[in-house]
Design an enzyme around this catalytic site. Structure first.
Site, PDB file in Angstrom:
ATOM      1  N   HIS A 188       0.896  -1.170   0.000  1.00 22.60           N
ATOM      2  CA  HIS A 188       0.000   0.000   0.000  1.00 22.60           C
ATOM      3  C   HIS A 188       0.927   1.210   0.000  1.00 22.60           C
ATOM      4  O   HIS A 188       1.978   1.180   0.665  1.00 22.60           O
ATOM      5  CB  HIS A 188      -0.889   0.022   1.250  1.00 22.60           C
ATOM      6  CG  HIS A 188      -1.709  -1.230   1.420  1.00 22.60           C
ATOM      7  ND1 HIS A 188      -3.024  -1.342   1.027  1.00 22.60           N
ATOM      8  CD2 HIS A 188      -1.367  -2.450   1.937  1.00 22.60           C
ATOM      9  CE1 HIS A 188      -3.465  -2.563   1.307  1.00 22.60           C
ATOM     10  NE2 HIS A 188      -2.480  -3.264   1.846  1.00 22.60           N
ATOM     11  N   GLU A 199      -0.920   1.979   6.047  1.00 24.05           N
ATOM     12  CA  GLU A 199      -2.273   1.721   6.590  1.00 24.05           C
ATOM     13  C   GLU A 199      -2.220   1.880   8.114  1.00 24.05           C
ATOM     14  O   GLU A 199      -2.956   2.675   8.694  1.00 24.05           O
ATOM     15  CB  GLU A 199      -2.722   0.312   6.200  1.00 24.05           C
ATOM     16  CG  GLU A 199      -2.774   0.130   4.670  1.00 24.05           C
ATOM     17  CD  GLU A 199      -3.862  -0.794   4.212  1.00 24.05           C
ATOM     18  OE1 GLU A 199      -3.755  -2.001   4.488  1.00 24.05           O
ATOM     19  OE2 GLU A 199      -4.825  -0.314   3.613  1.00 24.05           O
ATOM     20  N   THR A 222      -7.665  -5.380   5.500  1.00 25.81           N
ATOM     21  CA  THR A 222      -7.864  -3.926   5.386  1.00 25.81           C
ATOM     22  C   THR A 222      -8.565  -3.550   4.082  1.00 25.81           C
ATOM     23  O   THR A 222      -8.736  -2.373   3.781  1.00 25.81           O
ATOM     24  CB  THR A 222      -6.523  -3.182   5.429  1.00 25.81           C
ATOM     25  OG1 THR A 222      -5.775  -3.537   4.247  1.00 25.81           O
ATOM     26  CG2 THR A 222      -5.741  -3.515   6.682  1.00 25.81           C
TER      27      THR A 222
HETATM   28  C1  LIG Z   1     -13.134 -16.034   0.207  1.00 27.53           C
HETATM   29  O1  LIG Z   1     -12.967 -14.985  -0.670  1.00 27.53           O
HETATM   30  C2  LIG Z   1     -11.975 -14.125  -0.357  1.00 27.53           C
HETATM   31  C3  LIG Z   1     -11.116 -14.331   0.716  1.00 27.53           C
HETATM   32  C4  LIG Z   1     -10.127 -13.413   0.980  1.00 27.53           C
HETATM   33  C5  LIG Z   1     -10.022 -12.292   0.192  1.00 27.53           C
HETATM   34  C6  LIG Z   1      -9.007 -11.254   0.509  1.00 27.53           C
HETATM   35  N1  LIG Z   1      -7.809 -11.473  -0.246  1.00 27.53           N
HETATM   36  S1  LIG Z   1      -6.422 -11.427   0.540  1.00 27.53           S
HETATM   37  O2  LIG Z   1      -6.442 -12.362   1.604  1.00 27.53           O
HETATM   38  O3  LIG Z   1      -5.383 -11.645  -0.371  1.00 27.53           O
HETATM   39  C7  LIG Z   1      -6.188  -9.912   1.317  1.00 27.53           C
HETATM   40  C8  LIG Z   1      -6.895  -8.789   1.184  1.00 27.53           C
HETATM   41  C9  LIG Z   1      -6.423  -7.728   2.001  1.00 27.53           C
HETATM   42  C10 LIG Z   1      -5.363  -8.047   2.748  1.00 27.53           C
HETATM   43  S2  LIG Z   1      -4.526  -7.062   3.850  1.00 27.53           S
HETATM   44  N2  LIG Z   1      -4.348  -5.601   3.211  1.00 27.53           N
HETATM   45  O4  LIG Z   1      -5.322  -6.954   5.049  1.00 27.53           O
HETATM   46  O5  LIG Z   1      -3.228  -7.699   4.034  1.00 27.53           O
HETATM   47  S3  LIG Z   1      -4.959  -9.676   2.425  1.00 27.53           S
HETATM   48  C11 LIG Z   1     -10.857 -12.081  -0.889  1.00 27.53           C
HETATM   49  C12 LIG Z   1     -11.843 -13.003  -1.155  1.00 27.53           C
HETATM   50 ZN   LIG Z   2      -2.553  -5.128   2.611  1.00 31.78          ZN
END
Ligand SMILES: COc1ccc(CNS(=O)(=O)c2ccc(S(N)(=O)=O)s2)cc1
Ligand SMILES: [Zn+2]
Length: 261
Positions: free
Chosen positions: A95, A105, A198
């Site tokens: 980010h 973040e 996030t």
């Molecule tokens: C079940 O369907 C799904 C399951 C999970 C996701 C999110 N995808 S992900 O885990 O790669 C992340 C999104 C945000 C991340 S952060 N900025 O908090 O590290 S990690 C989408 C659809």
């Molecule tokens: Zn992230």
């Protein structure tokens, strides 16, 4: 149905309309008030075993730039810290801001960094798939590292030199043999708390491990992140990918623990 994003119409203050978890009790990111954190001497050191990692590709998913890993066995895991199980590395992404005064973040005593690296891991000891783990309260562990401008980062340089291949949304390129332990600072002191993704779907499934020490990179390397686009190549309006961060969310009584005094 317009997809979520970071713009005027679909940004973080609008996400609650489609994702009710946006106002949940364990949302991320947060502002880490260092004086309010609780030193926990029983917290173990973080142990990353990334040497046998298999990176697959680098891709622009329209929200960030991400490097994905093969996660079919426990060859690339994070252990220790507050974690009861080993968690498998699935992907890492970033980010960042339109200028160095913003972009991270998490914030520390109200201070934003120019960016933030997230290494996303899932609990394969307890759950059958990433998707199942991603909505479970102990399903994910994200190791977060602040980005700070300074000297050029030689390991990161291979990634920033590859960004031209994924300038547009839904573009992907091969990105083999990239060991992300080269992105970690020497000191692995961390803060930890129970939070969420996030970005939508904002699942409250993340044990956050935020390193106190940043990753230093040059201003030129920061600028390369800002050459990416949120939009696809075919789209008329080309909006540069920047300010893809959610602002800090209410702590709602949570305690942030520190692994260090
Ligand atoms: C079940 O369907 C799904 C399951 C999970 C996701 C999110 N995808 S992900 O885990 O790669 C992340 C999104 C945000 C991340 S952060 N900025 O908090 O590290 S990690 C989408 C659809
Ligand atoms: Zn992230």
């Amino acid at each position: 149905h317009h997809c979520w994003g970071y713009g005027e119409e679909n940004g973080p203050s609008d996400w609650y309309k489609d994702y009710s978890l946006a106002n949940g009790d364990r949302q991320s990111p947060i502002d880490i008030q260092s004086e309010q954190t609780v030193y926990n001497s029983s917290l173990k050191p973080i142990w990353v075993s990334y040497d046998a990692c298999t990176s697959l590709s680098i891709c622009n998913n329209g929200h960030s730039v991400m490097v994905e890993y093969e996660d079919c066995d426990d060859k690339t895991v994070i252990r220790g810290g507050p974690l009861e199980f080993p968690y498998r590395l699935k992907q890492f992404h970033f980010h960042w801001g339109g200028k160095d005064s913003r972009g991270s973040e998490h914030t520390v005593n109200g201070k934003s960094y120019p960016g933030e690296l997230h290494l996303v891991h899932w609990n394969a000891a307890k759950y059958k798939s990433f998707d199942e783990a991603a909505s479970a309260p102990d399903g994910l562990a994200v190791l977060g590292v602040f980005l700070e401008t300074g000297e050029k980062h030689s390991v990161l340089h291979r990634l920033t030199d590859a960004l031209y291949m994924v300038r547009f949304k839904e573009t992907k390129a091969q990105f083999k043999d990239f060991n992300p332990s080269g992105l970690l600072p020497d000191c692995l002191d961390y803060w930890t708390y129970r939070g969420s993704l996030t970005t939508p779907p904002l699942h409250e499934s993340v044990t956050w491990l935020m390193l106190k020490e940043p990753l230093y990179l040059s201003e030129k390397q920061m600028e390369k992140f800002r050459t990416l686009f949120f939009s696809g190549e075919e789209e008329g309006l080309r909006t540069r990918m920047m300010d893809n961060f959610r602002p800090p969310q209410p702590l709602k009584g949570r305690t942030v623990e520190a692994s260090f005094r």
